[in-house]
Design an enzyme around this catalytic site. Structure first.
Site, short mmCIF file in Angstrom:
data_model
loop_
_atom_site.label_atom_id
_atom_site.label_comp_id
_atom_site.label_asym_id
_atom_site.label_seq_id
_atom_site.Cartn_x
_atom_site.Cartn_y
_atom_site.Cartn_z
N HIS A 107 0.84 -1.20 0.00
CA HIS A 107 0.00 0.00 0.00
C HIS A 107 0.87 1.25 0.00
O HIS A 107 1.91 1.27 0.65
CB HIS A 107 -0.91 0.04 1.23
CG HIS A 107 -1.73 -1.19 1.41
ND1 HIS A 107 -2.70 -1.57 0.51
CD2 HIS A 107 -1.72 -2.14 2.35
CE1 HIS A 107 -3.25 -2.69 0.92
NE2 HIS A 107 -2.68 -3.07 2.03
N GLU A 125 -2.23 -0.87 8.01
CA GLU A 125 -3.10 -1.90 8.58
C GLU A 125 -2.31 -2.73 9.57
O GLU A 125 -1.08 -2.67 9.60
CB GLU A 125 -3.68 -2.79 7.48
CG GLU A 125 -2.65 -3.59 6.72
CD GLU A 125 -3.22 -4.25 5.46
OE1 GLU A 125 -4.13 -3.68 4.85
OE2 GLU A 125 -2.73 -5.32 5.09
N HIS A 182 3.46 -7.40 1.63
CA HIS A 182 2.80 -8.31 2.57
C HIS A 182 1.81 -9.22 1.86
O HIS A 182 1.27 -8.87 0.81
CB HIS A 182 2.09 -7.54 3.68
CG HIS A 182 1.02 -6.60 3.20
ND1 HIS A 182 1.28 -5.39 2.62
CD2 HIS A 182 -0.33 -6.71 3.20
CE1 HIS A 182 0.15 -4.79 2.31
NE2 HIS A 182 -0.86 -5.58 2.64
N ARG A 202 -0.82 -4.60 -6.41
CA ARG A 202 -0.50 -6.03 -6.42
C ARG A 202 0.89 -6.20 -7.03
O ARG A 202 1.12 -5.83 -8.17
CB ARG A 202 -1.57 -6.79 -7.21
CG ARG A 202 -1.51 -8.29 -7.01
CD ARG A 202 -2.64 -9.03 -7.72
NE ARG A 202 -3.92 -8.84 -7.06
CZ ARG A 202 -5.00 -8.31 -7.66
NH1 ARG A 202 -4.95 -7.94 -8.92
NH2 ARG A 202 -6.12 -8.17 -6.99
ZN ZN Z 1 -2.90 -4.94 2.80
#
Ligand code: ZN
Length: 321
Positions: A107, A125, A182, A202
Site C-alpha cells: 500500500h 493496517e 505483505h 498487487r
Molecule cells: Zn494490505
C-alpha cells in the site's frame, strides 16, 4: 448528554466471498455465511462496498456511514470540535479466513496516494493472528538490499529471492506500514484493523489465473512505494498471545489508530475516553456493563460512553483513532 448516545452500537457484519476464502467464518465463528469461499467478514465498516448495519437499539437498521453523517456526536464530533476533519468513518475491522494464499501486495502512504490516486488516502493496517497451522508464515517485507536490486528482482520475476516469509503463530500481532510488501498465506485466520481506504498495489499473484487471465499487477507503482531495505523481520512481529490479564494492553499506536488487547479472566473496568472505541470479542464470552457479549460480536462504544465494566472469560481486540 442524552441517554441514547450512551448506547452500545452493535453491528451486523458484511461477508465477502473470495477465490481464496474458506468456510471457517461459518464453522469456527457464529456467522451465517453466504456460502463456501467466504474470505472476509467486514465486522466494523462504513465502506461503500460493505456498510455495516446496526443490530439493535435506537439506531437499528441504520448503517455505520449513516450514523457517522447523522450523529457525529457519537464519534467525537470531528466536524465541530475543531479537530482534524474526517470525511468518513476512519477505520475498518475485518476477520479474514484465508484457505489459500492471497496475492502479494503493498500500500502507498497518504502522500503518494494523494498525488497518484486522486487525493485518496494511503493505507496502514495491522493483523492479530486468530488461528493458524503449525509452521505458518506470512509474507512481510522482502530481501532486496537496495532500490536497484528491488527493481531487478521485480522486473525479472525473481520471486523466490525477493519474498520474505516470516514465521507466525496464534496471538502474534503485526503492523503493516505503507511500503511494506505483505501477503496472508493459506491456513491463517486473522483480525485486521486498517485505515478505511482501498489503495492496493498487487506486486505478484503467484502466476495464478482468475477466469483464465492473470490478475492485473502494479509493477511500477510497487517499485515506487516499496520501502527498501525492509524493516528487520524481528521488528515486525510482536507476541500478544499472553498479555497481562484484566487490563488494556496497547499493541500499537500510530498516526491512524491505536489497537489494544484485553484478556478478561475476572473483571476489568476503565473509562471510555476516546472519540469512539471499537471492540471485537475474539474468544469466550462475558458481560459489558451487564449486557451479554460473546465471540463474534463487534460493537462501538460511543464518545462519552463513560465507565466500562467487563467481566467473564473472553479476549477482546479494541481500536480507536
Ligand atoms: Zn494490505
Amino acid at each position: 448528554m442524552d441517554q441514547k448516545e450512551k448506547e452500545i452500537i452493535f453491528l451486523n457484519p458484511v461477508f465477502k466471498q473470495m477465490i481464496w476464502g474458506g468456510e471457517r467464518l461459518g464453522t469456527d465463528w457464529p456467522y451465517e455465511i453466504p456460502g463456501p469461499g467466504t474470505g472476509e467478514c467486514w465486522a466494523v465498516s462504513a465502506h461503500q462496498n460493505g456498510d455495516c448495519m446496526v443490530r439493535e437499539g435506537a439506531y437499528t437498521g441504520k448503517t455505520l456511514s449513516q450514523l457517522w453523517e447523522e450523529e457525529p456526536a457519537l464519534f467525537g464530533n470531528f466536524e465541530n470540535a475543531g479537530k482534524e476533519k474526517l470525511d468518513r468513518f476512519p477505520l475498518l475491522t475485518k476477520i479474514i479466513d484465508a484457505k489459500s494464499d492471497l496475492s502479494i501486495q503493498v500500500h502507498p502512504d497518504d502522500a503518494y496516494a494523494g498525488v497518484h490516486e486522486n487525493g485518496s488516502l494511503g493505507k496502514t493496517e495491522c493483523w492479530y493472528i486468530l488461528d493458524c497451522g503449525e509452521n505458518a508464515t506470512l509474507v512481510i517485507g522482502h530481501n532486496a538490499k537496495d532500490k536497484e536490486e528491488l527493481t531487478a528482482m521485480i522486473r525479472e520475476g525473481r520471486w523466490n529471492e525477493f519474498i520474505r516469509e516470516v514465521p507466525v503463530k496464534k496471538g502474534d500481532f503485526i503492523q503493516i506500514d505503507p511500503g511494506t510488501v505483505h501477503a496472508i498465506k493459506g491456513g491463517i485466520m486473522l483480525l485486521e484493523t486498517q485505515q478505511n481506504s482501498d489503495i492496493t498495489y498487487r506486486v505478484y499473484d503467484y502466476d495464478r489465473l482468475s477466469d483464465g487471465k492473470p490478475r492485473q499487477l502494479h509493477v511500477e507503482q510497487s517499485i515506487d512505494v516499496i520501502t527498501v531495505p525492509a524493516k528487520p523481520a524481528a521488528e515486525c512481529v510482536k507476541d500478544a498471545a499472553d498479555m497481562p490479564k484484566n487490563q488494556k494492553n496497547l499493541l500499537i499506536s500510530c498516526p491512524y489508530y491505536k489497537v489494544w488487547k484485553i484478556d478478561v479472566t475476572d473483571q476489568v473496568s476503565f473509562a471510555q475516553e476516546h472519540p469512539f472505541l471499537i471492540m471485537s470479542v475474539i474468544a469466550g464470552d462475558g458481560l459489558i456493563n451487564g449486557q451479554l457479549i460473546k465471540k463474534g460480536d463487534h460493537f462501538i462504544l460511543p464518545c462519552g460512553y463513560g465507565e466500562v465494566a467487563l467481566q467473564g472469560q473472553m479476549e477482546i481486540i479494541a481500536a480507536s483513532i
